[in-house]
Structure formats: structure tokens, C-alpha cells
Design a protein around this motif. Structure first.
Motif, PDB file in Angstrom:
ATOM      1  N   GLY A  46      32.278 -42.060  32.421  1.00 31.44           N
ATOM      2  CA  GLY A  46      32.548 -41.304  31.209  1.00 31.44           C
ATOM      3  C   GLY A  46      31.409 -40.434  30.775  1.00 31.44           C
ATOM      4  N   LEU A  47      30.222 -40.753  31.212  1.00 31.11           N
ATOM      5  CA  LEU A  47      29.083 -39.945  30.782  1.00 31.11           C
ATOM      6  C   LEU A  47      28.652 -38.989  31.868  1.00 31.11           C
ATOM      7  CD1 LEU A  47      26.773 -41.976  28.498  1.00 31.11           C
ATOM      8  CD2 LEU A  47      28.237 -40.050  28.009  1.00 31.11           C
ATOM      9  N   ALA A  48      29.593 -38.389  32.504  1.00 27.60           N
ATOM     10  CA  ALA A  48      29.244 -37.352  33.468  1.00 27.60           C
ATOM     11  C   ALA A  48      28.517 -36.240  32.759  1.00 27.60           C
ATOM     12  CB  ALA A  48      30.503 -36.816  34.121  1.00 27.60           C
ATOM     13  N   ALA A  49      28.692 -36.206  31.447  1.00 29.79           N
ATOM     14  CA  ALA A  49      28.029 -35.195  30.634  1.00 29.79           C
ATOM     15  C   ALA A  49      26.531 -35.236  30.781  1.00 29.79           C
ATOM     16  CB  ALA A  49      28.396 -35.411  29.191  1.00 29.79           C
ATOM     17  N   ILE A  50      26.005 -36.447  30.932  1.00 28.13           N
ATOM     18  CA  ILE A  50      24.540 -36.553  30.997  1.00 28.13           C
ATOM     19  C   ILE A  50      24.138 -36.350  32.442  1.00 28.13           C
ATOM     20  CG2 ILE A  50      22.589 -38.004  30.456  1.00 28.13           C
ATOM     21  CD1 ILE A  50      24.392 -39.562  28.629  1.00 28.13           C
ATOM     22  N   ALA A  51      23.970 -35.127  32.783  1.00 30.52           N
ATOM     23  CA  ALA A  51      23.626 -34.852  34.177  1.00 30.52           C
ATOM     24  C   ALA A  51      22.122 -34.832  34.310  1.00 30.52           C
ATOM     25  CB  ALA A  51      24.204 -33.511  34.584  1.00 30.52           C
ATOM     26  N   ALA A  52      21.687 -35.300  35.403  1.00 34.88           N
ATOM     27  CA  ALA A  52      20.241 -35.311  35.603  1.00 34.88           C
ATOM     28  C   ALA A  52      19.870 -34.318  36.678  1.00 34.88           C
ATOM     29  CB  ALA A  52      19.800 -36.696  36.037  1.00 34.88           C
ATOM     30  N   LEU A 325      25.023 -45.203  27.824  1.00 31.29           N
ATOM     31  CA  LEU A 325      25.406 -44.910  26.449  1.00 31.29           C
ATOM     32  C   LEU A 325      24.402 -43.905  25.897  1.00 31.29           C
ATOM     33  CD1 LEU A 325      25.888 -48.597  25.208  1.00 31.29           C
ATOM     34  CD2 LEU A 325      27.480 -47.210  26.521  1.00 31.29           C
ATOM     35  N   ALA A 326      24.889 -42.749  25.541  1.00 24.01           N
ATOM     36  CA  ALA A 326      23.990 -41.708  25.016  1.00 24.01           C
ATOM     37  C   ALA A 326      23.971 -41.795  23.498  1.00 24.01           C
ATOM     38  CB  ALA A 326      24.472 -40.339  25.466  1.00 24.01           C
ATOM     39  N   VAL A 327      22.802 -42.014  22.957  1.00 24.59           N
ATOM     40  CA  VAL A 327      22.666 -42.209  21.512  1.00 24.59           C
ATOM     41  C   VAL A 327      22.107 -40.933  20.888  1.00 24.59           C
ATOM     42  CG1 VAL A 327      21.658 -43.648  19.710  1.00 24.59           C
ATOM     43  CG2 VAL A 327      22.222 -44.645  21.940  1.00 24.59           C
ATOM     44  N   TYR A 328      22.913 -40.288  20.085  1.00 29.49           N
ATOM     45  CA  TYR A 328      22.485 -39.057  19.410  1.00 29.49           C
ATOM     46  C   TYR A 328      22.185 -39.414  17.953  1.00 29.49           C
ATOM     47  CZ  TYR A 328      24.391 -36.657  23.479  1.00 29.49           C
ATOM     48  OH  TYR A 328      24.638 -36.233  24.755  1.00 29.49           O
ATOM     49  N   HIS A 329      20.922 -39.383  17.611  1.00 29.52           N
ATOM     50  CA  HIS A 329      20.588 -39.789  16.241  1.00 29.52           C
ATOM     51  C   HIS A 329      19.627 -38.843  15.540  1.00 29.52           C
ATOM     52  CE1 HIS A 329      16.563 -41.042  17.383  1.00 29.52           C
ATOM     53  NE2 HIS A 329      17.042 -41.778  18.354  1.00 29.52           N
ATOM     54  N   SER A 330      19.059 -37.894  16.266  1.00 25.64           N
ATOM     55  CA  SER A 330      17.963 -37.135  15.659  1.00 25.64           C
ATOM     56  C   SER A 330      18.405 -35.790  15.089  1.00 25.64           C
ATOM     57  CB  SER A 330      16.852 -36.926  16.684  1.00 25.64           C
ATOM     58  OG  SER A 330      17.351 -36.232  17.796  1.00 25.64           O
ATOM     59  N   THR A 331      19.692 -35.551  15.068  1.00 24.88           N
ATOM     60  CA  THR A 331      20.171 -34.298  14.480  1.00 24.88           C
ATOM     61  C   THR A 331      21.007 -34.626  13.248  1.00 24.88           C
ATOM     62  OG1 THR A 331      22.086 -34.364  15.936  1.00 24.88           O
ATOM     63  CG2 THR A 331      20.191 -33.086  16.678  1.00 24.88           C
ATOM     64  N   GLY A 336      26.212 -40.000  17.091  1.00 27.41           N
ATOM     65  CA  GLY A 336      27.038 -41.113  17.504  1.00 27.41           C
ATOM     66  C   GLY A 336      26.581 -41.614  18.861  1.00 27.41           C
ATOM     67  N   ILE A 337      27.258 -42.640  19.335  1.00 31.24           N
ATOM     68  CA  ILE A 337      26.956 -43.176  20.666  1.00 31.24           C
ATOM     69  C   ILE A 337      28.099 -42.771  21.583  1.00 31.24           C
ATOM     70  CG2 ILE A 337      26.485 -45.248  22.015  1.00 31.24           C
ATOM     71  CD1 ILE A 337      25.713 -46.650  19.394  1.00 31.24           C
ATOM     72  N   GLU A 338      27.832 -41.863  22.489  1.00 31.10           N
ATOM     73  CA  GLU A 338      28.867 -41.461  23.436  1.00 31.10           C
ATOM     74  C   GLU A 338      28.838 -42.429  24.611  1.00 31.10           C
ATOM     75  OE1 GLU A 338      28.674 -37.310  24.398  1.00 31.10           O
ATOM     76  OE2 GLU A 338      28.994 -36.698  22.311  1.00 31.10           O
ATOM     77  N   HIS A 339      29.984 -42.997  24.894  1.00 26.66           N
ATOM     78  CA  HIS A 339      30.063 -44.017  25.944  1.00 26.66           C
ATOM     79  C   HIS A 339      31.292 -43.739  26.788  1.00 26.66           C
ATOM     80  CE1 HIS A 339      33.217 -46.181  23.587  1.00 26.66           C
ATOM     81  NE2 HIS A 339      32.546 -45.691  22.559  1.00 26.66           N
ATOM     82  N   PRO A 340      31.465 -44.463  27.882  1.00 20.25           N
ATOM     83  CA  PRO A 340      32.563 -44.130  28.779  1.00 20.25           C
ATOM     84  C   PRO A 340      33.930 -44.129  28.097  1.00 20.25           C
ATOM     85  CG  PRO A 340      31.040 -45.579  29.890  1.00 20.25           C
ATOM     86  CD  PRO A 340      30.563 -45.469  28.474  1.00 20.25           C
ATOM     87  N   GLY A 341      34.104 -44.903  27.031  1.00 22.91           N
ATOM     88  CA  GLY A 341      35.418 -44.952  26.390  1.00 22.91           C
ATOM     89  C   GLY A 341      35.591 -43.970  25.247  1.00 22.91           C
ATOM     90  N   ALA A 344      31.202 -43.994  19.328  1.00 28.62           N
ATOM     91  CA  ALA A 344      31.074 -44.982  18.256  1.00 28.62           C
ATOM     92  C   ALA A 344      29.884 -44.603  17.389  1.00 28.62           C
ATOM     93  CB  ALA A 344      30.886 -46.378  18.849  1.00 28.62           C
ATOM     94  N   HIS A 345      29.839 -45.226  16.202  1.00 30.16           N
ATOM     95  CA  HIS A 345      28.740 -44.929  15.278  1.00 30.16           C
ATOM     96  C   HIS A 345      27.393 -45.363  15.856  1.00 30.16           C
ATOM     97  CE1 HIS A 345      31.540 -43.916  12.209  1.00 30.16           C
ATOM     98  NE2 HIS A 345      30.732 -44.128  11.184  1.00 30.16           N
ATOM     99  N   VAL A 346      26.389 -44.562  15.599  1.00 34.22           N
ATOM    100  CA  VAL A 346      25.027 -45.042  15.819  1.00 34.22           C
ATOM    101  C   VAL A 346      24.552 -45.637  14.499  1.00 34.22           C
ATOM    102  CG1 VAL A 346      24.040 -42.744  15.328  1.00 34.22           C
ATOM    103  CG2 VAL A 346      22.676 -44.448  16.492  1.00 34.22           C
TER     104      VAL A 346
END
Lengths: 372, 187
Positions: A46-52, A325-331, A336-341, A344-346
Motif C-alpha cells: 500500500g505504500l508504493a507511494a514512498i519510493a526510495a 507506515l508513513a507518519v505525516y505530522h510536521s505540516t 495522518g498515518i498512511e498505511h497499506p489499508g 489513520a490519525h497520528v
């Protein structure tokens, strides 16, 4: 000097002398370009978004021979591990360093260590007049050259006799010296990466052991499964509100990033892991509400939509792909927490669980982030 | 030596200088230049066939800086000015150029870029506009705002420094007076 135009011209002329020197730019750029062309590693599931992409600090330069140099052991020797006793491995800036397990991280006040500690240059900086550093403290500092604001070498640093060596096939410079206060000073610097490890400890054998333990990691991920570099953009579009399925991981890693570049990572096991998983399971489904624009006058909402996450949790179960799980909190928006499903809230507690002990990840816009 | 290598050998240091003035940070400047040169290397055919390779790469540099910084700005950052004002001993190290350099760090990136291009690179507003992909009037307004901010903040800083110096002088005077009083009490 009242005319700002004249002042600016002179300021620029003076400042240009402080500009960095050309250090083999062409070769570094070519290496970076080759990496870019060759490796675009996408995170799966689900987190193909986070490409390295392997353009991190660790991957910027190809190994290079530097004449006749010694080769440092890639791993601590038996005697070294004996000196270290119970130890842990810290991963920061593409280096792995074995340090005594009991030393906390970033135990620094007013820019000075208050006890034996491992320091990263990402630590929060407080401005105040520091007391003299007691000679009782022991410090292992890991970070970028010139960014540790004196915590690397400490007060009255001794003159170091540098020795050219190779570590994991990479050129490095190593030095040991006795300080006037009786402690042993040591340093291991990787000039091409611009990072290093600096120590001042009581036991010369411990200094030797820590320096011998340093590994220069190459590749795309560090030992904790954290990608060295995250590509901007590629966030999940309209992720479904969903609670987090954490599975049954053996361990979790918290990976901290600055603008998509891995700063430091650390594992969570045992009770710490259970606590983290519990927090993640309880995170309410859906993204956090956006903060009021009044709270974020400098926020760039467009950029927030593509900026890489400052924190990623890697949940590792043997024999299964890692869950990320990608945690976006600094903006102020799209948190939120983007996860494969889905998303959810951070929560504040999740952020703390990620940054706990690392001294990083402790800054966020509080509006709309529940305690959890 | 390849054409790319020759170009970098000739112009690398200048690119680093501009990058440093744009970012105000040596490490960011290095990262920025390396990043841009890597891109330039991948499309060197296009770069080398440009009318002016230098202008082409400089445009890449400035534009990358603006988009790069925009991304960075959404991450963790110190509040503007925290490391430029708080905790610094202005009375001891105040200097017009230092102050201007610190104030530059507080400007929005586009304003700072315009000032660098205008007062360091000596580009005309039209050339800056072409480089940034905006109108010359936008360049002028960015420059004017940047200069106005610098003027205003310089005044505030001057005032604060004067006040700090005055207070310090008062404290020294008080202490001296107290010392005299103590000495007078000595037998």
C-alpha cells in the motif's frame, strides 16, 4: 552603512569566501546521476507511494583507493565487543556504530552533554550559556562534518594525527589522541560522505572498540529496513479512513527523515514494541483534521501534499514483506498515518514513541493532533 | 577530461558560491549543486547545446533551489529567526554584514534569490525574470519587498542593540557604583 543595496553587495562579496570548496564535484555528480538512473526503488504494497531512490548520502560516492592505507575491520573484533559489553547499534547518516547499551541519546543541554550519551546532529538546539563540560561524561557523536556545533570535539580539543584508512572499501580518516582532561579522543571521518563519528571516553580500549565497530553502509536501506532516501510526492490520493493492521511483527523500526533523507533509525522490541503496536492499533481511522491557517501562516499547503514523511515505521515480520507506515505530522495539512489499508490519525503518543530516545521527531503542529 | 568534467572544473566553484548565497548553508549548497549537476549530467547534450551553458545551469540551480526549499519548508524547521536573534550576543559580535547576512536568512526564498541574482550576479531584472519564469514587475516587487524588510529589520535590530548596549552599560555602571560603595566600606 545605510544603503541596503551597497550593504547587500558587500555582504555577498564577503559571504562568498565562506562558500564550500569544489570537492570533486564532477565525480560526485556523475555517481549521483548513475544512481538515479539505475535505482528507483519503490516501496511495495500500500505504500508504493514512498519510493526510495538511492541518492542518499550513503550512495553518493563510489569507493576509491587512496594510496597505501590500512584496512579497518568491518566488524568489531571479539576483544572490541568484550570492551563494549552490552551494546546497541545506532544507525545514522549511513553509518552504523556500536555503542554501550546504557548510554541515552542526545542527552544534551545548552549544547553540552550532561552525561554519557550518543549525540546526533539532528538534536534540538537550545540557546543558553553552557556550564563547562565535566570530564566525567563520555560522548559518542555521529553526524555531518561541521554540524555538531562543538559537541563532536568538546572543549579544548587535542591535536589529532590523522591516518588514512579504508572502512568497508571506502576511504576514511582516523585519529586517536589523549585529551588534557585524561579522556581519550577519537574520530573517524568519511570525507566523501561528509559524515563521521567522534568520541571522548575514559577508556582507550572503548574508543578503539567503538571506532572499530563503525560500518559505512551502502545500498538502499539501513539495517533497520529504513530507506536512505524518500522521494517527494507519491502520497496516497484520498486514502480510505481505516484502522491500522499492524500484523505480528518481531520488531519495528522508527526511521527519521529530514527532507526525505534518513537521519537516524532505531528499533523497537519487547515492551517498547508492544506499546507502539498498541498505540498504532488504537489510532482513530481517517486523517487528522487540518490545522487552522491562522496557526500556520507560513505553511505551504501545496508542498505539504508532496513532502516526504518525517517519520516512517517499519514493521518487520520474518518471511513477510515489511509493512511501512508513513507518519505525516510536521505540516498543518494532510497529516495522518498512511498505511497499506488507508489512513489513520497520528497522535502525540505515536510521535513520541517514534522519537523516544532519539531526540528527534518531537516537533509538530499540535492543532488537530490528539494525544492518543 | 570530458566536456562535463571541464565545465564543472571551470564553473563548479562559482556554482557553489551562488548556491551558498541562495541557501545560506554550506552543506545545503553542496547538496544543491551536486543535485543540479547530476541532473545536468543526465541531460548534458541539451545543456551543452544551449546558447549559454552557464545561464542554463544557473537557471536549473535557482529553480531547483526554489522548489527544493519549498519541499523542505514543509518539514521540520526552526522558527524563522530563532538562530539569528535569540541567544546571540549582539553587543559583542554585532557587525553590519553579519546582521545583513542573518537578516537575509529570514527572507522568503524568492526574495532572497532575487537579491542574490541582482546584487551578486548583477543580472538585470529582465534577465532575472526570464530565469525565474516570471515578469520583470514581479522581480522588482520581490526586490523591493526584500530590501524593505531588510531596512525595517535592520532598524529594529539597531534599536534592540542600542537598548541592549544601554542596559549593559547601565548594569556595568551599577556594578561599578556598587563596587565603589563596597570599597568605601572597607576599613
Amino acid at each position: 552603512m545605510s544603503d541596503p543595496e551597497v550593504l547587500l553587495r558587500e555582504t555577498f562579496r564577503r559571504a562568498e569566501t565562506d562558500a564550500p570548496q569544489d570537492r570533486d564535484l564532477a565525480r560526485v555528480a556523475r555517481g549521483l546521476a548513475r544512481r538515479r538512473r539505475r535505482t528507483r526503488v519503490g516501496a511495495t504494497a500500500g505504500l508504493a507511494a514512498i519510493a526510495a531512490v538511492a541518492v542518499g548520502v550513503a550512495a553518493m560516492q563510489a569507493p576509491e583507493r587512496v594510496g597505501e592505507v590500512a584496512t579497518a575491520p568491518a566488524t568489531p573484533t571479539a576483544s572490541a565487543t568484550g570492551v563494549l559489553g552490552k551494546s546497541r547499534i545506532v544507525s545514522a547518516y549511513g553509518l552504523e556504530v556500536t555503542v554501550p547499551a546504557g548510554w541515552p541519546t542526545n542527552d544534551v543541554r545548552c549544547g553540552q552533554p550532561t552525561g554519557s550519551t550518543v549525540v546526533f546532529d539532528s538534536r534540538p538546539i537550545d540557546f543558553c550559556l553552557p556550564p563547562p563540560e565535566p570530564a566525567t561524561v563520555e560522548v559518542v557523536a555521529v553526524g555531518r562534518v561541521g554540524r555538531l556545533l562543538g559537541v563532536d570535539v568538546g572543549p579544548d580539543p587535542p591535536r589529532l594525527e590523522w591516518e588514512d584508512i579504508q572502512v568497508d572499501g571506502e576511504p576514511a580518516r582516523r585519529a586517536f589522541a589523549k585529551r588534557a582532561d585524561g579522556r581519550t579522543a577519537a574520530a573517524l571521518v568519511f570525507p566523501q560522505r561528509g559524515v563521521g563519528v567522534w568520541l571522548r571516553v575514559h577508556d582507550a580500549a572503548l574508543a578503539q572498540a567503538v571506532v572499530a565497530s563503525v560500518r559505512a553502509v551502502s545500498g538502499d536501506v539501513d539495517r533497520n529496513g529504513c530507506f536512505f532516501t524518500l522521494q517527494p510526492g507519491g502520497r496516497l490520493e484520498n486514502p480510505a479512513p481505516a484502522p491500522i493492521d499492524v500484523g505480528a511483527p518481531e520488531w519495528a523500526a522508527a526511521c527519521h527523515y529530514d527532507s526525505g533523507r534518513l537521519i537516524v533509525s532505531d528499533r523497537r522490541e519487547g515492551a517498547q514494541l508492544e506499546s507502539l503496536l498498541d498505540l498504532l492499533r488504537r489510532a482513530p481511522a481517517g486523517p487528522n483534521p487540518d490545522a487552522s491557517p491562522a496557526d500556520c501562516p507560513r505553511e505551504d499547503n501545496a508542498a505539504a501534499g508532496v513532502a516526504p514523511p518525517p517519520l516512517v515505521f517499519v514493521l518487520h515480520a520474518d518471511g513477510e514483506p515489511d509493512r511501512r507506515l508513513a507518519v505525516y505530522h510536521s505540516t498543518c495539512v494532510r497529516r495522518g498515518i498512511e498505511h497499506p489499508g488507508g489512513v489513520a490519525h497520528v497522535t502525540v503518543r505515536v510521535i513520541s514513541a517514534g522519537g523516544g530516545g532519539m531526540g528527534v521527531g518531537d516537533k509538530w503542529h499540535p492543532a488537530g493532533i490528539p494525544k492518543g | 577530461m570530458s566536456d562535463f568534467d571541464s565545465y564543472v572544473a571551470e564553473r563548479g566553484a562559482a556554482l557553489l558560491r551562488v548556491a551558498y548565497l541562495l541557501t545560506g548553508d554550506r552543506h545545503l549548497a553542496e547538496d544543491l549543486v551536486q543535485d543540479v549537476l547530476a541532473t545536468a549530467y543526465l541531460r548534458w547534450g541539451r545543456v551543452s547545446s544551449a546558447d549559454s551553458r552557464d545561464a542554463y545551469v544557473r537557471t536549473m540551480l535557482v529553480r531547483r533551489h526554489l522548489s527544493w526549499r519549498r519541499r523542505r519548508s514543509s518539514g521540520e524547521m526552526a522558527a524563522p529567526g530563532t538562530d539569528t536573534v535569540v541567544g546571540r550576543d549582539f553587543a559583542a559580535d554585532y557587525d553590519a554584514h553579519d546582521a545583513a547576512w542573518r537578516l537575509l536568512a529570514t527572507l522568503p526564498r524568492r526574495q532572497r534569490a532575487v537579491l542574490v541574482l541582482r546584487y551578486y550576479e548583477d543580472l538585470t531584472d529582465e534577465a532575472i525574470a526570464a530565469l525565474l519564469g516570471c515578469g520583470a514587475s514581479t522581480v522588482r516587487s520581490n526586490a523591493a519587498r526584500g530590501l524593505a524588510t531588510l531596512r525595517a529589520r535592520e532598524r529594529v535590530t539597531d534599536h534592540a542593540t542600542e537598548r541592549a548596549t544601554d542596559h549593559a552599560t547601565e548594569r556595568v555602571t551599577d556594578r561599578a557604583a556598587a563596587q565603589v560603595t563596597d570599597e568605601e566600606r572597607l576599613p
